[in-house]
Design an enzyme around this catalytic site. Structure first.
Site, PDB file in Angstrom:
ATOM      1  N   PRO A   2     -29.557  33.030  10.734  1.00 57.61           N
ATOM      2  CA  PRO A   2     -29.181  33.907   9.793  1.00 57.61           C
ATOM      3  C   PRO A   2     -28.519  33.176   8.380  1.00 57.61           C
ATOM      4  O   PRO A   2     -27.725  32.326   8.468  1.00 57.61           O
ATOM      5  CB  PRO A   2     -28.080  34.935  10.422  1.00 57.61           C
ATOM      6  CG  PRO A   2     -27.992  34.556  11.801  1.00 57.61           C
ATOM      7  CD  PRO A   2     -28.751  33.107  12.130  1.00 57.61           C
ATOM      8  N   GLU A   3     -29.315  33.430   7.358  1.00 59.66           N
ATOM      9  CA  GLU A   3     -28.988  33.004   6.182  1.00 59.66           C
ATOM     10  C   GLU A   3     -28.255  33.825   5.386  1.00 59.66           C
ATOM     11  O   GLU A   3     -28.042  35.006   5.615  1.00 59.66           O
ATOM     12  CB  GLU A   3     -30.337  32.340   5.366  1.00 59.66           C
ATOM     13  CG  GLU A   3     -31.026  31.348   6.146  1.00 59.66           C
ATOM     14  CD  GLU A   3     -30.228  30.091   5.911  1.00 59.66           C
ATOM     15  OE1 GLU A   3     -29.385  29.811   5.398  1.00 59.66           O
ATOM     16  OE2 GLU A   3     -30.738  29.162   7.126  1.00 59.66           O
TER      17      GLU A   3
END
Ligand SMILES: [Zn+2]
Length: 269
Positions: A2-3
């Site tokens: 997840p960014e």
């Protein structure tokens, strides 16, 4: 992984659902995440969630006298579910809030659930973090100032969380393409004009990804359980050998800091 856009999408989903709710307890099924979940979290019961904030990729659940710090690690996701929803194998942590619960699913267990009393910005994981790319703090002048004297390649500079926080590999490559800057250019050699273009490109790229509903990871699940869809049409990322969408030349792949970088040698100088 997840960014920042996925974390921001999650934050928005959680903020509207959790703010104002009273914590009734926690359920820890597996305490061994990146760091052990402390038994102290049981003391959260009775506190009211004031807000859900974000610093870099950390979610900060503001409980008034402290913050519950959540990090999704490599494969984590958060969902708000009705209380009593049966837990799956990788559902390691629940924050129970009356008739609903906030559930962390984290198959690879690199995520984190921590309690930070008082001001979370002083927490050891957060205090050293750089500028928030979507905030007003990141503007051309700040970027120019930050890069002065830096001999490192601009791509690596962008991915250094002590400088600017949360610009991941995909977004760094896409931003540099939009700004017309070669990824190997030394950060310290960026002109003021380049900094104008780059700071705008970073914000534009991240905002587009947030609009697209988060990104990249196939097992990312948004806080409402909907699959995050990274529908950004990449300019360069993962397009080695394909035609540049601007000039038609071949997109090139190089490795910088053990990560793949994609760029157009014609459009980026
Ligand atoms: Zn090109």
């Amino acid at each position: 992984m997840p960014e920042l856009p996925e974390v921001e999408v999650t934050r928005r989903g959680l903020a509207s659902r959790l703010a104002g709710r009273v914590i009734s307890g926690v359920e820890v099924r597996e305490a061994r995440l990146r760091w052990p979940i402390s038994a102290d979290l049981r003391r959260l019961a009775g506190r009211t969630v004031k807000a859900v904030r974000r610093r870099g990729k950390y979610l900060l659940v503001d409980c008034g006298d402290g913050h519950l710090i959540l990090h999704l690690g490599m494969s984590g996701s958060l969902r708000v579910l009705p209380r009593g929803t049966p837990a799956g194998k990788h559902d390691h942590f629940d924050l129970v809030l009356g008739d609903c619960l906030l559930r962390l699913r984290d198959p690879r267990r690199f995520g984190a659930v921590l309690w930070a009393p008082g001001d979370a910005t002083q927490h050891r994981l957060i205090a050293h973090l750089g500028v928030e790319p979507l905030s007003r703090e990141l503007d051309p002048r700040r970027l120019h100032k930050l890069t002065r004297g830096r001999r490192t390649a601009i791509k690596l500079f962008l991915m250094d969380a002590r400088q600017i926080v949360g610009v991941g590999n995909i977004y760094a490559a896409e931003s540099l393409f939009l700004a017309g800057i070669a990824p190997r250019k030394r950060a310290g050699r960026l002109s003021e004009q380049s900094c104008v273009r780059l700071s705008a490109a970073i914000k534009r790229t991240l905002r587009a990804a947030i609009r697209a509903g988060g990104s990249s990871l196939r097992d990312f699940v948004g806080s409402d359980g909907a699959h995050g869809c990274f529908q950004l049409r990449a300019w360069v990322y993962d397009r080695a050998g394909q035609a540049c969408r601007k000039c038609g030349g071949a997109i090139r792949r190089i490795v910088q800091g053990q990560r793949a970088t994609y760029y157009c040698p014609v459009c980026q100088r």
